[in-house]
Design an enzyme around this catalytic site. Structure first.
Site, PDB file in Angstrom:
ATOM      1  N   TYR A  43      -8.230   2.736  -9.837  1.00 46.49           N
ATOM      2  CA  TYR A  43      -7.198   1.889  -9.259  1.00 46.49           C
ATOM      3  C   TYR A  43      -6.006   2.665  -8.750  1.00 46.49           C
ATOM      4  O   TYR A  43      -5.440   2.367  -7.705  1.00 46.49           O
ATOM      5  CB  TYR A  43      -6.788   0.912 -10.364  1.00 46.49           C
ATOM      6  CG  TYR A  43      -5.476   0.202 -10.225  1.00 46.49           C
ATOM      7  CD1 TYR A  43      -5.328  -0.809  -9.271  1.00 46.49           C
ATOM      8  CD2 TYR A  43      -4.409   0.491 -11.053  1.00 46.49           C
ATOM      9  CE1 TYR A  43      -4.130  -1.473  -9.161  1.00 46.49           C
ATOM     10  CE2 TYR A  43      -3.211  -0.188 -10.946  1.00 46.49           C
ATOM     11  CZ  TYR A  43      -3.075  -1.160  -9.995  1.00 46.49           C
ATOM     12  OH  TYR A  43      -1.895  -1.825  -9.885  1.00 46.49           O
ATOM     13  N   TYR A  75      -6.777  -7.940 -15.079  1.00 45.10           N
ATOM     14  CA  TYR A  75      -5.986  -8.604 -16.137  1.00 45.10           C
ATOM     15  C   TYR A  75      -6.741  -9.669 -16.937  1.00 45.10           C
ATOM     16  O   TYR A  75      -6.141 -10.294 -17.810  1.00 45.10           O
ATOM     17  CB  TYR A  75      -4.731  -9.297 -15.557  1.00 45.10           C
ATOM     18  CG  TYR A  75      -3.585  -8.411 -15.130  1.00 45.10           C
ATOM     19  CD1 TYR A  75      -3.761  -7.360 -14.253  1.00 45.10           C
ATOM     20  CD2 TYR A  75      -2.276  -8.664 -15.592  1.00 45.10           C
ATOM     21  CE1 TYR A  75      -2.689  -6.581 -13.832  1.00 45.10           C
ATOM     22  CE2 TYR A  75      -1.196  -7.888 -15.178  1.00 45.10           C
ATOM     23  CZ  TYR A  75      -1.416  -6.845 -14.293  1.00 45.10           C
ATOM     24  OH  TYR A  75      -0.364  -6.080 -13.872  1.00 45.10           O
ATOM     25  N   HIS A  89       5.703  -8.006 -12.449  1.00 40.46           N
ATOM     26  CA  HIS A  89       5.175  -6.811 -11.769  1.00 40.46           C
ATOM     27  C   HIS A  89       6.073  -6.513 -10.574  1.00 40.46           C
ATOM     28  O   HIS A  89       6.642  -7.441  -9.982  1.00 40.46           O
ATOM     29  CB  HIS A  89       3.739  -7.075 -11.298  1.00 40.46           C
ATOM     30  CG  HIS A  89       3.001  -5.826 -10.900  1.00 40.46           C
ATOM     31  ND1 HIS A  89       3.240  -5.144  -9.729  1.00 40.46           N
ATOM     32  CD2 HIS A  89       2.032  -5.106 -11.546  1.00 40.46           C
ATOM     33  CE1 HIS A  89       2.452  -4.076  -9.661  1.00 40.46           C
ATOM     34  NE2 HIS A  89       1.706  -4.026 -10.764  1.00 40.46           N
ATOM     35  N   GLY A  90       6.173  -5.259 -10.176  1.00 43.50           N
ATOM     36  CA  GLY A  90       6.909  -4.891  -8.958  1.00 43.50           C
ATOM     37  C   GLY A  90       6.283  -5.580  -7.754  1.00 43.50           C
ATOM     38  O   GLY A  90       5.060  -5.717  -7.695  1.00 43.50           O
ATOM     39  N   ASP A  91       7.118  -6.000  -6.794  1.00 44.15           N
ATOM     40  CA  ASP A  91       6.557  -6.770  -5.673  1.00 44.15           C
ATOM     41  C   ASP A  91       5.790  -5.902  -4.672  1.00 44.15           C
ATOM     42  O   ASP A  91       5.279  -6.403  -3.677  1.00 44.15           O
ATOM     43  CB  ASP A  91       7.646  -7.588  -4.969  1.00 44.15           C
ATOM     44  CG  ASP A  91       8.689  -6.711  -4.293  1.00 44.15           C
ATOM     45  OD1 ASP A  91       8.595  -5.471  -4.404  1.00 44.15           O
ATOM     46  OD2 ASP A  91       9.606  -7.276  -3.665  1.00 44.15           O
ATOM     47  N   THR A 122      11.809  -1.041  -6.975  1.00 43.11           N
ATOM     48  CA  THR A 122      12.914  -0.083  -6.877  1.00 43.11           C
ATOM     49  C   THR A 122      12.394   1.170  -6.190  1.00 43.11           C
ATOM     50  O   THR A 122      11.501   1.831  -6.717  1.00 43.11           O
ATOM     51  CB  THR A 122      13.380   0.320  -8.300  1.00 43.11           C
ATOM     52  OG1 THR A 122      13.556  -0.871  -9.058  1.00 43.11           O
ATOM     53  CG2 THR A 122      14.658   1.135  -8.272  1.00 43.11           C
ATOM     54  N   ASP A 204     -26.590  26.040   8.965  1.00 46.88           N
ATOM     55  CA  ASP A 204     -26.358  26.067   7.506  1.00 46.88           C
ATOM     56  C   ASP A 204     -27.264  27.124   6.863  1.00 46.88           C
ATOM     57  O   ASP A 204     -28.210  26.794   6.152  1.00 46.88           O
ATOM     58  CB  ASP A 204     -26.660  24.646   6.972  1.00 46.88           C
ATOM     59  CG  ASP A 204     -26.445  24.509   5.479  1.00 46.88           C
ATOM     60  OD1 ASP A 204     -25.755  25.351   4.891  1.00 46.88           O
ATOM     61  OD2 ASP A 204     -26.996  23.541   4.904  1.00 46.88           O
TER      62      ASP A 204
HETATM   63  C1  SPV Z   1     -24.999  20.376   1.612  1.00 49.33           C
HETATM   64  O1  SPV Z   1     -24.341  19.334   1.737  1.00 49.33           O
HETATM   65  O2  SPV Z   1     -24.754  21.386   2.245  1.00 49.33           O
HETATM   66  C2  SPV Z   1     -26.100  20.422   0.652  1.00 49.33           C
HETATM   67  C3  SPV Z   1     -26.825  19.197   0.307  1.00 49.33           C
HETATM   68  O3  SPV Z   1     -26.424  21.509   0.217  1.00 49.33           O
HETATM   69  S1  SPV Z   1     -28.186  19.101   1.376  1.00 49.33           S
HETATM   70  O4  SPV Z   1     -27.706  19.177   2.733  1.00 49.33           O
HETATM   71  O5  SPV Z   1     -28.872  17.874   1.093  1.00 49.33           O
HETATM   72  O6  SPV Z   1     -29.052  20.271   1.094  1.00 49.33           O
HETATM   73 MG    MG Z   2     -25.619  23.129   1.203  1.00 44.37          MG
END
Ligand code: SPV
Ligand code: MG
Length: 431
Positions: A43, A75, A89-91, A122, A204
């Site tokens: 929250y 609550y 509670h604060g508004d 406040t 990658d």
């Molecule tokens: C990445 O987010 O680079 C990961 C997860 O290594 S995955 O792409 O699923 O391999």
């Molecule tokens: Mg990765």
């Protein structure tokens, strides 16, 4: 004597809280609720002091007669129990996602003839400064680093979203949603190798060097406070990995996840379509042990990622590796799969949990995205990472805009789907 209830979710008492207590004590017996840790992290801001310390802090205030724990952010529990004549509670909760809580409380108290009072909030220079100081405290390496371990013990499942820049970091930091009678937000950020590389227009394959990856972390850390899990790819050479661990720890990163591959790493979602080599149990265990040996704090986590299901080496191999990597010192296990059906992930988690009740399990449901957080938690998962969804949503939107401007030779046709200029210039808060 009438009873007056107010709920606090603060670590520091300022003029605003004192003003509420002052108003409350004029109306009757003052009972203060301390929002529980579990509700607080969904929250509001992450606590910098424990729930017990907050209780003691509220008890020490003049005019407070009783402090109770409020477990339900809406609550229901305390109202049912106390049926207070007044809730104060604060508004400030009349706006934003908290409005839903306010309206719910108003209906609850009206039902038995109680009254909700919104006290003008406040907001002076001192209050502003205290807010900023608290934020800064949370952003400090020693607070940020330990926060992932704290979260694992506080919440059934830690929700992590990908971030690869200051802006995406801000989205993960600030997005709070009210849905289905509850508020929710992400707990932490994943600095994905895929998204960090993609943002730089690179594949990658561990091509983006560590200095550059650290630069991304720094951009994110500058503007956020939530903990960071770093995608460390294979961890590189063990002789290099030990330095990476030290650097990440010093920066305030909470965890690194390294995968049990060697040689040229390709993204796991290619699976066996490309040549990828898994490290032996001995090789990878040695890397984990060296990393744990280099680590200086107790907060940092080295999580071992198992690629056996990705590389079709079978469940037994995955489980055998998990056991060995925990023995080598891994603080958690990430199991990955690129199947749409979560069955193999579930089987792994159930079988691993039978023998190991404690070691955190991490999953990345990019392919097996039908499974919910709740179901994952039921199978013993502690951390769920949404690894690439921000990047994958932004790219098509940007590409379509580029296509349409080229098509129409002007920007009018795309304007309806763009963020208004006024919003973009006020998007980033200034000090
Ligand atoms: C990445 O987010 O680079 C990961 C997860 O290594 S995955 O792409 O699923 O391999
Ligand atoms: Mg990765």
């Amino acid at each position: 004597m009438k009873t007056v209830y107010t709920c606090f979710c603060t670590d520091v008492i300022h003029d605003g809280h004192l003003n509420i207590i002052e108003k409350a004590r004029k109306k009757g017996k003052v009972i203060v609720g301390c929002l529980s840790d579990e509700a607080l992290i969904r929250y509001n801001k992450f606590p910098t002091i424990s729930q017990n310390e907050r209780i003691r802090l509220y008890e020490s205030l003049d005019g407070v007669q009783e402090v109770i724990v409020q477990n339900d952010m809406f609550y229901d529990d305390v109202i049912e129990q106390l049926k207070p004549d007044y809730v104060l509670h604060g508004d400030n909760w009349k706006e934003g996602p908290e409005k839903a809580i306010r309206n719910h409380v108003e209906a609850l108290v009206k039902a038995y003839g109680g009254e909700l009072i919104d006290v003008p909030y406040t907001y002076n220079e001192t209050v502003k400064k205290i807010d900023l100081q608290l934020r800064e405290k949370l952003a400090m390496p020693e607070y940020r680093r330990k926060r992932l371990r704290q979260l694992i013990s506080m919440t059934p499942i830690v929700k992590v979203m990908e971030a690869h820049s200051g802006l995406t970091g801000l989205i993960v930091e600030k997005t709070v949603v009210e849905h289905d009678g509850t508020l929710d937000q992400f707990d932490a950020m994943w600095v994905s190798s895929l998204c960090d590389s993609t943002a730089k227009g690179k594949p990658d394959i561990e091509l983006v060097d560590m200095t550059s990856r650290f630069r991304t972390i720094d951009d994110i850390m500058e503007v956020t406070t939530k903990p960071i899990i770093f995608d460390g790819d294979t961890g590189g050479l063990t002789e290099h990995f030990v330095y990476t661990v030290r650097s990440l720890e010093r920066m305030g990163v909470s965890a690194v996840i390294i995968e049990d591959k060697k040689g040229l790493k390709k993204n796991s979602l290619f699976g066996t379509e490309v040549q990828q080599t898994q490290a032996t149990i001995e090789e990878f265990s040695a890397k984990i042990a060296a990393g744990k040996h280099a680590q200086l704090t107790d907060d940092f986590m080295i999580i071992a990622r198992i690629e056996s299901l990705i590389l079709e080496q079978g469940m037994e191999d995955a489980l055998q590796r998990a056991k060995a990597f925990v023995k080598a010192g891994a603080d958690g296990i990430m199991i990955h799969s690129r199947k749409k059906d979560p069955a193999e992930i579930i089987e792994f988690c159930d079988r691993f949990r039978k023998e190991d009740k404690a070691t955190p399990i991490v999953v990345v449901p990019s392919s097996f995205n039908v499974i919910t957080e709740e179901e994952l938690a039921e199978h013993g998962v502690n951390i769920v990472i949404y690894a690439n969804q921000l990047t994958r949503s932004a790219f098509p939107a940007m590409q379509q805009t580029a296509v349409d401007i080229l098509k129409y030779h002007r920007a009018k046709e795309v304007d309806d789907r763009l963020m208004p200029i006024k919003n973009i210039i006020t998007l980033i808060d200034e000090l």
